[in-house]
Design a protein around this motif. Structure first.
Motif, PDB file in Angstrom:
ATOM      1  N   GLN A 195      44.618  43.394  49.791  1.00  0.00           N
ATOM      2  CA  GLN A 195      43.447  43.123  50.628  1.00  0.00           C
ATOM      3  C   GLN A 195      42.341  44.153  50.386  1.00  0.00           C
ATOM      4  OE1 GLN A 195      44.379  41.919  54.827  1.00  0.00           O
ATOM      5  NE2 GLN A 195      46.502  42.216  54.152  1.00  0.00           N
ATOM      6  N   LEU A 196      42.725  45.404  50.247  1.00  0.00           N
ATOM      7  CA  LEU A 196      41.733  46.454  49.999  1.00  0.00           C
ATOM      8  C   LEU A 196      41.101  46.309  48.618  1.00  0.00           C
ATOM      9  CD1 LEU A 196      43.649  49.391  51.652  1.00  0.00           C
ATOM     10  CD2 LEU A 196      41.343  48.666  52.282  1.00  0.00           C
ATOM     11  N   ILE A 197      41.908  45.936  47.627  1.00  0.00           N
ATOM     12  CA  ILE A 197      41.363  45.705  46.289  1.00  0.00           C
ATOM     13  C   ILE A 197      40.359  44.555  46.327  1.00  0.00           C
ATOM     14  CG2 ILE A 197      41.940  44.959  43.943  1.00  0.00           C
ATOM     15  CD1 ILE A 197      44.702  46.381  44.428  1.00  0.00           C
ATOM     16  N   LYS A 198      40.714  43.480  47.017  1.00  0.00           N
ATOM     17  CA  LYS A 198      39.801  42.342  47.172  1.00  0.00           C
ATOM     18  C   LYS A 198      38.499  42.799  47.829  1.00  0.00           C
ATOM     19  CE  LYS A 198      38.139  38.322  48.897  1.00  0.00           C
ATOM     20  NZ  LYS A 198      37.288  37.411  48.108  1.00  0.00           N
ATOM     21  N   HIS A 199      38.599  43.543  48.919  1.00  0.00           N
ATOM     22  CA  HIS A 199      37.416  43.989  49.667  1.00  0.00           C
ATOM     23  C   HIS A 199      36.550  44.910  48.805  1.00  0.00           C
ATOM     24  CE1 HIS A 199      35.208  44.929  53.402  1.00  0.00           C
ATOM     25  NE2 HIS A 199      35.128  46.163  52.921  1.00  0.00           N
ATOM     26  N   ALA A 200      37.181  45.897  48.164  1.00  0.00           N
ATOM     27  CA  ALA A 200      36.427  46.877  47.381  1.00  0.00           C
ATOM     28  C   ALA A 200      35.758  46.233  46.172  1.00  0.00           C
ATOM     29  CB  ALA A 200      37.346  48.006  46.940  1.00  0.00           C
ATOM     30  N   THR A 201      36.471  45.350  45.485  1.00  0.00           N
ATOM     31  CA  THR A 201      35.881  44.720  44.305  1.00  0.00           C
ATOM     32  C   THR A 201      34.782  43.729  44.671  1.00  0.00           C
ATOM     33  OG1 THR A 201      37.697  43.094  44.219  1.00  0.00           O
ATOM     34  CG2 THR A 201      37.921  45.071  42.852  1.00  0.00           C
ATOM     35  N   ASP A 202      34.905  43.076  45.834  1.00  0.00           N
ATOM     36  CA  ASP A 202      33.806  42.215  46.301  1.00  0.00           C
ATOM     37  C   ASP A 202      32.533  43.034  46.466  1.00  0.00           C
ATOM     38  OD1 ASP A 202      35.286  39.892  46.321  1.00  0.00           O
ATOM     39  OD2 ASP A 202      35.512  39.785  48.505  1.00  0.00           O
ATOM     40  N   LYS A 203      32.668  44.224  47.054  1.00  0.00           N
ATOM     41  CA  LYS A 203      31.498  45.095  47.244  1.00  0.00           C
ATOM     42  C   LYS A 203      30.918  45.524  45.903  1.00  0.00           C
ATOM     43  CE  LYS A 203      31.710  45.288  51.798  1.00  0.00           C
ATOM     44  NZ  LYS A 203      30.654  44.693  52.649  1.00  0.00           N
ATOM     45  N   ILE A 260      30.653  45.589  37.524  1.00  0.00           N
ATOM     46  CA  ILE A 260      31.959  45.029  37.172  1.00  0.00           C
ATOM     47  C   ILE A 260      33.033  46.053  37.519  1.00  0.00           C
ATOM     48  CG2 ILE A 260      33.431  44.235  35.267  1.00  0.00           C
ATOM     49  CD1 ILE A 260      30.864  43.266  33.877  1.00  0.00           C
ATOM     50  N   PRO A 261      34.065  45.642  38.261  1.00  0.00           N
ATOM     51  CA  PRO A 261      35.126  46.586  38.615  1.00  0.00           C
ATOM     52  C   PRO A 261      36.091  46.816  37.446  1.00  0.00           C
ATOM     53  CG  PRO A 261      35.039  44.691  40.136  1.00  0.00           C
ATOM     54  CD  PRO A 261      34.243  44.347  38.924  1.00  0.00           C
ATOM     55  N   TYR A 297      29.238  49.256  35.508  1.00  0.00           N
ATOM     56  CA  TYR A 297      30.661  49.349  35.785  1.00  0.00           C
ATOM     57  C   TYR A 297      30.964  50.382  36.871  1.00  0.00           C
ATOM     58  CZ  TYR A 297      31.344  46.686  31.494  1.00  0.00           C
ATOM     59  OH  TYR A 297      31.300  45.707  30.534  1.00  0.00           O
ATOM     60  N   THR A 298      31.888  50.031  37.761  1.00  0.00           N
ATOM     61  CA  THR A 298      32.362  50.948  38.800  1.00  0.00           C
ATOM     62  C   THR A 298      33.886  50.962  38.771  1.00  0.00           C
ATOM     63  OG1 THR A 298      30.451  50.631  40.248  1.00  0.00           O
ATOM     64  CG2 THR A 298      32.483  51.379  41.287  1.00  0.00           C
ATOM     65  N   GLU A 299      34.440  52.176  38.751  1.00  0.00           N
ATOM     66  CA  GLU A 299      35.895  52.332  38.683  1.00  0.00           C
ATOM     67  C   GLU A 299      36.521  52.251  40.070  1.00  0.00           C
ATOM     68  OE1 GLU A 299      39.174  55.586  37.028  1.00  0.00           O
ATOM     69  OE2 GLU A 299      37.348  56.246  38.036  1.00  0.00           O
ATOM     70  N   PHE A 326      31.093  43.841  43.030  1.00  0.00           N
ATOM     71  CA  PHE A 326      30.376  42.678  42.486  1.00  0.00           C
ATOM     72  C   PHE A 326      29.040  42.464  43.205  1.00  0.00           C
ATOM     73  CE2 PHE A 326      34.594  41.046  40.866  1.00  0.00           C
ATOM     74  CZ  PHE A 326      34.227  40.985  39.524  1.00  0.00           C
ATOM     75  N   ASP A 327      29.034  42.671  44.531  1.00  0.00           N
ATOM     76  CA  ASP A 327      27.798  42.510  45.304  1.00  0.00           C
ATOM     77  C   ASP A 327      26.698  43.447  44.808  1.00  0.00           C
ATOM     78  OD1 ASP A 327      28.941  40.551  46.874  1.00  0.00           O
ATOM     79  OD2 ASP A 327      29.334  41.877  48.587  1.00  0.00           O
TER      80      ASP A 327
END
Length: 227
Positions: free
Chosen positions: A176-184, A191-192, A156-158, A186-187
């Motif tokens: 957009q930033l939430i999408k970008h950060a959470t994609d990273k 789990i965000p 898990y990453t906060e 998951f990569d």
């Protein structure tokens, strides 16, 4: 223990696992080195009064996350910030129209600290950006929105410090930033998750629209020295 149950005590598990290098151990209570983050936690969430007193000599105010701690008469309880702990189960399905930069240079981090302190003063320390990756959107060479990572444990990453300059809200930068950060996140096979004050209903609605669900309520108890 099931992996998800670690989120009931996120400070302890982060400092026992991924963020072990950032921890200070006082009587088997784990605290973040205060130059990174003024948080503390203990297994079973039973903190000793003496440990809180000793940590408060290094930083005040400080936060205990989870169950209400006992504390001595040298401390005062300033607030109970009751938060929604929210988890994202799958990547967000949306496009990012803005150019997003990874904030890695010293100048980036200076701008990051300045922006967070405009929007959420007192919630970030000098070296908080060293706890994880941070991302930002610029407008006319000015950092106007950012999001990053704070507590980390195995699995898990906060997501943290999701802020937009007041002059640039309503433009979709945060999403957009939430999408970008959470994609990273998951990569990296993580789990965000995030914490948001239950009073911040506007932000909660944004997170829910993006797919986050509330796992539980959790308290951030803010304590400060009286002397």
């Amino acid at each position: 223990m099931k992996e998800a149950q670690k989120l009931d005590n996120p400070v302890w598990h982060s400092l026992r696992e991924t963020h072990k290098a950032f921890s200070i151990n006082i009587d088997n209570v784990l605290f973040y080195d205060p130059i990174y983050c003024p948080f503390g936690g203990r297994e079973e969430q039973v903190l000793t009064v003496e440990a809180i007193d000793r940590y408060a000599q290094q930083t005040s105010p400080l936060y205990v996350v989870g169950k209400k701690p006992e504390y001595s008469n040298t401390m005062i309880m300033e607030d109970n910030i009751l938060c929604n702990q929210m988890v994202l189960d799958q990547p967000i399905n949306m496009a990012c129209a803005s150019q997003i930069k990874t904030l890695i240079t010293q100048q980036h981090k200076k701008e990051l600290l300045e922006l967070v302190n405009v929007v959420q003063p007192g919630f970030i320390k000098k070296k908080t950006p060293d706890l994880g990756a941070y991302y930002g959107i610029y407008n006319n060479h000015q950092l106007v929105a950012l999001a990053g990572e704070r507590m980390k444990m195995n699995g898990y990453t906060e997501l943290s410090a999701v802020v937009t300059h007041p002059d640039h809200t309503g433009k979709g930068f945060a999403s957009q930033l939430i999408k970008h950060a959470t994609d990273k996140i998951f990569d990296n096979n993580q789990i965000p998750y995030l914490h948001v004050s239950e009073r911040n209903t506007r932000a909660i609605k944004v997170y829910e629209k993006l797919g986050f669900t509330t796992r539980r309520k959790i308290s951030f108890w803010r304590l400060a020295r009286t002397t």
